[in-house]
Motif scaffolding. Structure first.
Motif, PDB file in Angstrom:
ATOM      1  N   GLY A 178      -9.311 -25.239  16.438  1.00 19.93           N
ATOM      2  CA  GLY A 178      -9.591 -26.752  15.845  1.00 19.93           C
ATOM      3  C   GLY A 178     -10.775 -26.843  15.225  1.00 19.93           C
ATOM      4  N   THR A 179     -11.717 -25.923  15.287  1.00 20.10           N
ATOM      5  CA  THR A 179     -13.230 -25.935  14.715  1.00 20.10           C
ATOM      6  C   THR A 179     -13.221 -26.478  13.125  1.00 20.10           C
ATOM      7  N   ILE A 180     -13.869 -27.156  12.635  1.00 22.69           N
ATOM      8  CA  ILE A 180     -14.032 -27.639  11.460  1.00 22.69           C
ATOM      9  C   ILE A 180     -15.481 -27.224  10.992  1.00 22.69           C
ATOM     10  N   CYS A 181     -15.421 -26.373   9.870  1.00 22.08           N
ATOM     11  CA  CYS A 181     -16.972 -26.333   9.333  1.00 22.08           C
ATOM     12  C   CYS A 181     -16.877 -25.943   7.858  1.00 22.08           C
ATOM     13  N   SER A 182     -18.004 -25.921   7.289  1.00 23.84           N
ATOM     14  CA  SER A 182     -18.117 -25.489   6.024  1.00 23.84           C
ATOM     15  C   SER A 182     -18.042 -24.146   5.615  1.00 23.84           C
ATOM     16  N   ALA A 183     -17.671 -23.772   4.569  1.00 22.46           N
ATOM     17  CA  ALA A 183     -17.491 -22.365   3.871  1.00 22.46           C
ATOM     18  C   ALA A 183     -17.666 -22.226   2.666  1.00 22.46           C
ATOM     19  N   ARG A 184     -18.050 -20.791   2.087  1.00 23.30           N
ATOM     20  CA  ARG A 184     -18.137 -20.601   0.735  1.00 23.30           C
ATOM     21  C   ARG A 184     -16.772 -19.775   0.315  1.00 23.30           C
ATOM     22  N   LEU A 185     -16.352 -19.799  -0.820  1.00 24.42           N
ATOM     23  CA  LEU A 185     -15.096 -19.217  -1.100  1.00 24.42           C
ATOM     24  C   LEU A 185     -15.106 -17.505  -0.972  1.00 24.42           C
ATOM     25  N   ASP A 186     -16.368 -17.284  -1.627  1.00 27.63           N
ATOM     26  CA  ASP A 186     -16.353 -15.466  -1.286  1.00 27.63           C
ATOM     27  C   ASP A 186     -16.201 -15.254  -0.114  1.00 27.63           C
ATOM     28  N   ASN A 187     -17.151 -15.826   1.074  1.00 32.40           N
ATOM     29  CA  ASN A 187     -16.664 -15.232   2.395  1.00 32.40           C
ATOM     30  C   ASN A 187     -15.459 -15.483   2.995  1.00 32.40           C
ATOM     31  N   LEU A 188     -14.986 -16.649   2.401  1.00 32.21           N
ATOM     32  CA  LEU A 188     -13.556 -16.873   2.837  1.00 32.21           C
ATOM     33  C   LEU A 188     -12.428 -15.988   2.469  1.00 32.21           C
ATOM     34  N   ARG A 189     -12.522 -15.349   1.031  1.00 30.11           N
ATOM     35  CA  ARG A 189     -11.705 -14.390   0.813  1.00 30.11           C
ATOM     36  C   ARG A 189     -12.126 -12.975   1.428  1.00 30.11           C
ATOM     37  N   ALA A 190     -13.102 -12.751   1.628  1.00 33.17           N
ATOM     38  CA  ALA A 190     -13.552 -11.609   2.362  1.00 33.17           C
ATOM     39  C   ALA A 190     -13.291 -11.482   3.911  1.00 33.17           C
ATOM     40  N   GLY A 191     -12.711 -12.728   4.558  1.00 36.85           N
ATOM     41  CA  GLY A 191     -12.386 -12.644   5.787  1.00 36.85           C
ATOM     42  C   GLY A 191     -13.635 -12.726   6.838  1.00 36.85           C
ATOM     43  N   LYS A 192     -14.680 -12.961   6.120  1.00 33.90           N
ATOM     44  CA  LYS A 192     -16.300 -13.094   6.895  1.00 33.90           C
ATOM     45  C   LYS A 192     -16.397 -14.247   7.533  1.00 33.90           C
ATOM     46  N   LEU A 193     -15.620 -15.350   7.556  1.00 33.09           N
ATOM     47  CA  LEU A 193     -16.045 -16.498   8.227  1.00 33.09           C
ATOM     48  C   LEU A 193     -16.132 -16.444   9.586  1.00 33.09           C
ATOM     49  N   LEU A 194     -17.161 -17.212  10.333  1.00 31.00           N
ATOM     50  CA  LEU A 194     -17.353 -16.939  11.828  1.00 31.00           C
ATOM     51  C   LEU A 194     -16.845 -18.525  12.276  1.00 31.00           C
ATOM     52  N   ASP A 195     -16.182 -18.480  13.198  1.00 31.96           N
ATOM     53  CA  ASP A 195     -15.594 -19.627  13.791  1.00 31.96           C
ATOM     54  C   ASP A 195     -16.894 -20.212  14.815  1.00 31.96           C
ATOM     55  N   PRO A 196     -17.606 -21.169  14.391  1.00 36.45           N
ATOM     56  CA  PRO A 196     -18.967 -21.609  15.137  1.00 36.45           C
ATOM     57  C   PRO A 196     -18.741 -21.826  16.678  1.00 36.45           C
ATOM     58  N   PHE A 197     -17.533 -22.381  17.100  1.00 36.54           N
ATOM     59  CA  PHE A 197     -17.467 -22.652  18.539  1.00 36.54           C
ATOM     60  C   PHE A 197     -17.106 -21.235  19.121  1.00 36.54           C
ATOM     61  N   ALA A 198     -16.310 -20.373  18.385  1.00 34.00           N
ATOM     62  CA  ALA A 198     -16.019 -19.022  19.159  1.00 34.00           C
ATOM     63  C   ALA A 198     -17.316 -18.071  19.159  1.00 34.00           C
ATOM     64  N   GLU A 199     -18.059 -18.182  18.144  1.00 37.89           N
ATOM     65  CA  GLU A 199     -19.399 -17.466  18.207  1.00 37.89           C
ATOM     66  C   GLU A 199     -20.299 -17.904  19.360  1.00 37.89           C
ATOM     67  N   ARG A 200     -20.314 -19.189  19.685  1.00 40.01           N
ATOM     68  CA  ARG A 200     -21.188 -19.588  20.464  1.00 40.01           C
ATOM     69  C   ARG A 200     -20.593 -19.328  21.934  1.00 40.01           C
ATOM     70  N   LYS A 201     -19.304 -19.513  22.073  1.00 33.88           N
ATOM     71  CA  LYS A 201     -18.742 -19.554  23.561  1.00 33.88           C
ATOM     72  C   LYS A 201     -18.067 -18.320  23.547  1.00 33.88           C
ATOM     73  N   ASN A 202     -18.401 -17.231  23.060  1.00 35.61           N
ATOM     74  CA  ASN A 202     -17.734 -15.803  23.235  1.00 35.61           C
ATOM     75  C   ASN A 202     -16.242 -15.955  23.076  1.00 35.61           C
ATOM     76  N   LYS A 203     -15.937 -16.501  21.631  1.00 35.15           N
ATOM     77  CA  LYS A 203     -14.562 -16.680  21.402  1.00 35.15           C
ATOM     78  C   LYS A 203     -13.807 -17.791  22.346  1.00 35.15           C
ATOM     79  N   LEU A 204     -12.696 -17.521  22.905  1.00 36.88           N
ATOM     80  CA  LEU A 204     -12.097 -18.506  23.714  1.00 36.88           C
ATOM     81  C   LEU A 204     -12.430 -18.321  25.135  1.00 36.88           C
ATOM     82  N   VAL A 205     -12.486 -19.435  25.934  1.00 36.30           N
ATOM     83  CA  VAL A 205     -12.865 -19.234  27.320  1.00 36.30           C
ATOM     84  C   VAL A 205     -12.019 -18.743  28.375  1.00 36.30           C
TER      85      VAL A 205
END
Length: 261
Positions: free
Chosen positions: A46-73
């Protein structure tokens, strides 16, 4: 003009489109300004964040919450979207984290096997839902999350099965199975006392244990403990009447201690 037209086309075709990511599940575009600025929602957390189209198409987008909290708790819980406007409360988060820890951490199950069959309802896997429920329950500080008073033997953490209660009340319902061994609840064995080796003992909820007597049999010791404990629970219910959920008050006034507890 060409860029404006292109943006209109992208806005029309991309909003609502779902893209996979390399590590964090699928994301959906929910708002589009241009190729370098769009808003996306991670469908898993359910995290909402900004993104660039090129990163999105490359699958490189990082979930800010998952990155901070080691993915799902513990592989289950996620932060969710804070729509309440309340600041992050580390004490409420600790309650939520400890609940997930008891239910889904194999290391905790190895230490306390009684937690192994416990689970958290789907609604409370989202921290924001759990947080909102806690605030609706708390009437003063130092309240604890309890799952055992309303439904004896309950194994699921859920809003209709749990309540926030003062720590003093929560302590009353700790069973301390590891320390009592094979004896009934409230009873301990002391082989040094050969005539009356069974000790009835009760926690008063405020951190003090009271020895109720020494008895020749575990059953006699338990009966003495049962009478004292049920009276104590009713006294605490009256003490906190109006400061605890009415469901908790009624459950405490009707609570019965059983030898199989």
């Amino acid at each position: 003009m060409v860029n404006r037209d292109l943006n209109k086309i992208y806005r029309k075709t991309l909003i609502g489109k779902i893209f996979p990511t390399n590590q964090f599940g699928n994301v959906k575009i929910i708002q589009y300004e241009n190729r370098n600025l769009m808003m996306v929602e991670f469908l898993q957390t359910g995290t909402i964040c900004s993104a660039r189209l090129d990163n999105l198409r490359a699958g490189k987008l990082l979930d800010p919450f998952a990155e901070r909290k080691n993915k799902l708790v513990f592989g289950k819980g996620y932060l969710g979207i804070n729509k309440s406007g309340r600041p992050f409360d580390k004490n409420v988060y600790k309650l939520w984290y400890n609940m997930l820890n008891r239910c889904y951490n194999p290391k905790m199950h190895a230490q306390i096997p009684a937690y192994r069959p416990c689970s958290v309802c789907k609604e409370w896997l989202n921290y924001q839902n759990f947080s909102a429920w806690v605030y609706s329950q708390i009437k003063e500080s130092k309240y604890a999350l309890d799952k055992d008073i309303l439904i004896k033997g309950n194994k699921e953490y859920a809003p209709d099965r749990c309540a926030m209660v003062p720590q003093e009340i929560n302590n009353l319902f700790e069973k301390r199975e590891a320390s009592r061994g094979n004896c009934p609840i409230g009873v301990y064995y002391n082989g040094a006392c050969k005539q009356n080796p069974f000790i009835a003992q009760c926690n008063n909820g405020a951190g003090k244990n009271r020895v109720l007597g020494y008895f020749p049999s575990a059953e006699e010791a338990f009966n003495h403990y049962k009478m004292y404990k049920e009276t104590l629970i009713k006294q605490k219910a009256e003490k906190y009447r109006g400061r605890i959920d009415s469901r908790v008050y009624e459950a405490m006034m009707n609570y019965e201690v059983e030898i199989t507890d």
